[in-house]
Scaffold this motif. Structure first.
Motif, PDB file in Angstrom:
ATOM      1  N   ASP A  39       0.863  -1.179   0.000  1.00 46.66           N
ATOM      2  CA  ASP A  39       0.000   0.000   0.000  1.00 46.66           C
ATOM      3  C   ASP A  39       0.902   1.233   0.000  1.00 46.66           C
ATOM      4  OD1 ASP A  39      -1.490   2.299   1.414  1.00 46.66           O
ATOM      5  OD2 ASP A  39      -3.114   0.876   0.984  1.00 46.66           O
ATOM      6  N   GLU A  50       0.392   4.626   0.180  1.00 48.53           N
ATOM      7  CA  GLU A  50       0.224   5.666   1.194  1.00 48.53           C
ATOM      8  C   GLU A  50       0.701   5.191   2.560  1.00 48.53           C
ATOM      9  OE1 GLU A  50      -0.435   8.794   0.803  1.00 48.53           O
ATOM     10  OE2 GLU A  50      -0.541   8.451  -1.365  1.00 48.53           O
ATOM     11  N   ARG A  51       0.410   3.949   2.882  1.00 48.23           N
ATOM     12  CA  ARG A  51       0.856   3.417   4.162  1.00 48.23           C
ATOM     13  C   ARG A  51       2.376   3.251   4.181  1.00 48.23           C
ATOM     14  NH1 ARG A  51      -3.826  -1.206   5.309  1.00 48.23           N
ATOM     15  NH2 ARG A  51      -5.537   0.279   5.613  1.00 48.23           N
ATOM     16  N   ALA A  87       3.829   6.640   4.841  1.00 54.63           N
ATOM     17  CA  ALA A  87       3.663   6.976   6.257  1.00 54.63           C
ATOM     18  C   ALA A  87       4.677   6.221   7.107  1.00 54.63           C
ATOM     19  CB  ALA A  87       2.237   6.655   6.709  1.00 54.63           C
ATOM     20  N   ALA A 143       1.117  -2.355   9.689  1.00 57.51           N
ATOM     21  CA  ALA A 143       0.598  -1.169   9.020  1.00 57.51           C
ATOM     22  C   ALA A 143      -0.051  -1.502   7.685  1.00 57.51           C
ATOM     23  CB  ALA A 143       1.724  -0.158   8.812  1.00 57.51           C
ATOM     24  N   ALA A 152       1.576  -2.090   5.069  1.00 61.11           N
ATOM     25  CA  ALA A 152       2.363  -1.304   4.122  1.00 61.11           C
ATOM     26  C   ALA A 152       3.276  -2.161   3.259  1.00 61.11           C
ATOM     27  CB  ALA A 152       3.194  -0.268   4.874  1.00 61.11           C
TER      28      ALA A 152
END
Length: 477
Positions: free
Chosen positions: A56, A58-59, A62, A171, A173
């Motif tokens: 992901d 965006e994750r 972050a 997360a 991610a």
């Protein structure tokens, strides 16, 4: 293929046309903006290399933003080494996945965009070393990020490694798709028993005290530091200007990283040296030294061709201070030996070292797997070898020149198609000639090393990492 030079933002001074190259020093190096272990090597005994797939975007950004402060920089340690040091590098597919704009992606050189697997044939990665036989997750485009963790001991390594894996998974991610754990062997030896990592380029401005022989031949019997721009973008290189670099924010204080996992068949090497050494006048140990170019303890054949010299090995001013200029026939150190092919210095045809000054790399590898028990001549089924890591500002000009023209081809040395006998890919009829009266011929070439997978990566500056974590919103510096 020619590439348009990207706009330069507050980069560095260029060499005025009326000044000699060495009259201009690189600008001050911002150590806080450079990821650690490029300019100076680590002495951490243990490390882990794990490749992540971004699940992901965006994750993942972050996660990068939240862990950026944990990335080690090139700043000196005030109170000794930290418990761990962490670094991040990205494949081309990783940069694409993170949404780096097309105009920036296009500024990266073709070899990086193509990736190592696509260039395997020219690199000599054939047969068992071909990408079809690589370990899962490497060379397929799945690997996006390489996280490297160094640690003072295995306990601290496990803590940091598990923390990073769990954070990414929790997360949503990233997913770990490939991992290799590495640990230094006793005495700084490699699995073949040779003291490794002796010859590294002395880098201008690094703050590391250079030993004689660590830099470039200066043409007058001495040595000089290699220009910073051979290893970091945005700094003066050996041509006196700035090396071609990707567009901002990757134009300064970043470098290309080459990752290659090399499996070493220790039993095959020991058996071969023992059997062939029975017929070699100097015996197995001298034969092994002739193949490598140094005795197992690190003594250079150029300085002590008849026996190891412990006093020389213990003297930093002497262990690497040698030349090939007066050994054109290779009677002391064979022209086809591994160290001579990997760094020809000022040997015949290399014009007092001027032909090698654009082809240096920084090596930061680690051995992996347990050592084969002393004296064992049969393989025990354990995986062991070397995680080869190098840094350079041009993969093609530096790493690929060494790998394709010097390791996989003997023409530059007058050796025809003969490959590096230690790490070259056997083609069934390769050989090595050890000069002498008469010469001693090793053939056919056996397989000692097999490529298990690799990637071309870019290791950004700290500012570049910050920009990526912000999705391109952070200011360019």
């Amino acid at each position: 293929m020619a590439r348009q030079r990207p706009p330069l933002i507050d980069l560095n001074v260029r060499r005025p046309a009326n000044l000699p190259r060495r009259a201009v020093e690189t600008a001050d190096i911002d150590l806080a903006d450079i990821q650690g272990n490029v300019l100076r090597g680590y002495t951490f005994p243990t490390a882990a290399y794990f490749f992540l797939h971004i699940d992901d975007v965006e994750r993942a950004r972050a996660l990068m933003a939240g862990t950026l402060a944990q990335v080690a920089t090139a700043e000196p340690w005030q109170d000794g080494p930290p418990a761990t040091a962490t670094h991040a590098a990205f494949t081309y597919s990783g940069l694409q996945t993170l949404g780096v704009p097309d105009e920036i992606l296009a500024s990266f050189p073709a070899e990086f965009r193509e990736g190592m697997a696509a260039r395997a044939e020219r690199l000599g990665d054939r047969g068992p070393s071909a990408p079809a036989n690589w370990e899962p997750g490497l060379g397929t485009g799945e690997a996006h990020v390489l996280i490297t963790v160094y640690a003072v001991d295995n306990e601290r390594l496990d803590e940091r490694r598990d923390q990073l894996r769990q954070i990414g998974a929790a997360a949503g991610a990233t997913t770990v798709i490939h991992e290799t754990r590495a640990e230094a062997l006793p005495g700084g030896r490699d699995h073949f028993g040779f003291f490794d990592g002796i010859a590294q380029p002395a880098i201008a401005g690094s703050g590391v005290q250079a030993r004689p022989g660590d830099g470039q031949p200066n043409g007058a019997g001495g040595w000089r530091d290699v220009c910073t721009g051979e290893f970091l973008h945005g700094h003066v290189d050996e041509d006196g200007g700035l090396p071609d670099a990707p567009a901002p924010p990757f134009h300064r204080n970043g470098t290309f990283e080459v990752y290659r996992k090399l499996q070493m068949d220790v039993a095959a090497f020991r058996t071969y040296v023992e059997e062939k050494g029975r017929h070699y006048p100097g015996g197995p140990e001298l034969l092994a030294a002739k193949i490598v170019g140094r005795w197992r303890d690190g003594t250079p054949l150029e300085l002590s061709p008849d026996e190891p010299d412990p006093d020389l090995v213990e003297d930093p001013a002497r262990i690497n201070d040698f030349s090939f200029a007066d050994d054109d026939l290779g009677l002391r150190c064979p022209v086809g030996s591994h160290i001579r092919r990997a760094n020809p210095r000022d040997g015949e045809g290399f014009f007092k070292g001027r032909m090698t000054n654009r082809h240096r790399i920084i090596r930061r590898g680690r051995t992996y797997g347990p050592p084969l028990p002393e004296g064992a001549m049969e393989d025990d089924g354990q995986e062991r070898g070397l995680v080869f890591i190098c840094f350079n500002t041009s993969i093609w000009r530096q790493f690929e020149t060494i790998q394709t023209l010097w390791i996989d081809d003997g023409d530059p040395f007058g050796l025809g198609p003969d490959k590096d006998f230690l790490i070259g890919e056997p083609d069934g009829d390769g050989k090595m000639t050890i000069p002498g009266h008469p010469p001693f011929i090793l053939k056919p070439q056996p397989r000692f090393v097999t490529m298990r997978g690799g990637e071309y990566l870019y290791r950004p500056s700290i500012g570049g990492l910050r920009w990526m974590a912000s999705g391109g919103r952070a200011p360019l510096t």
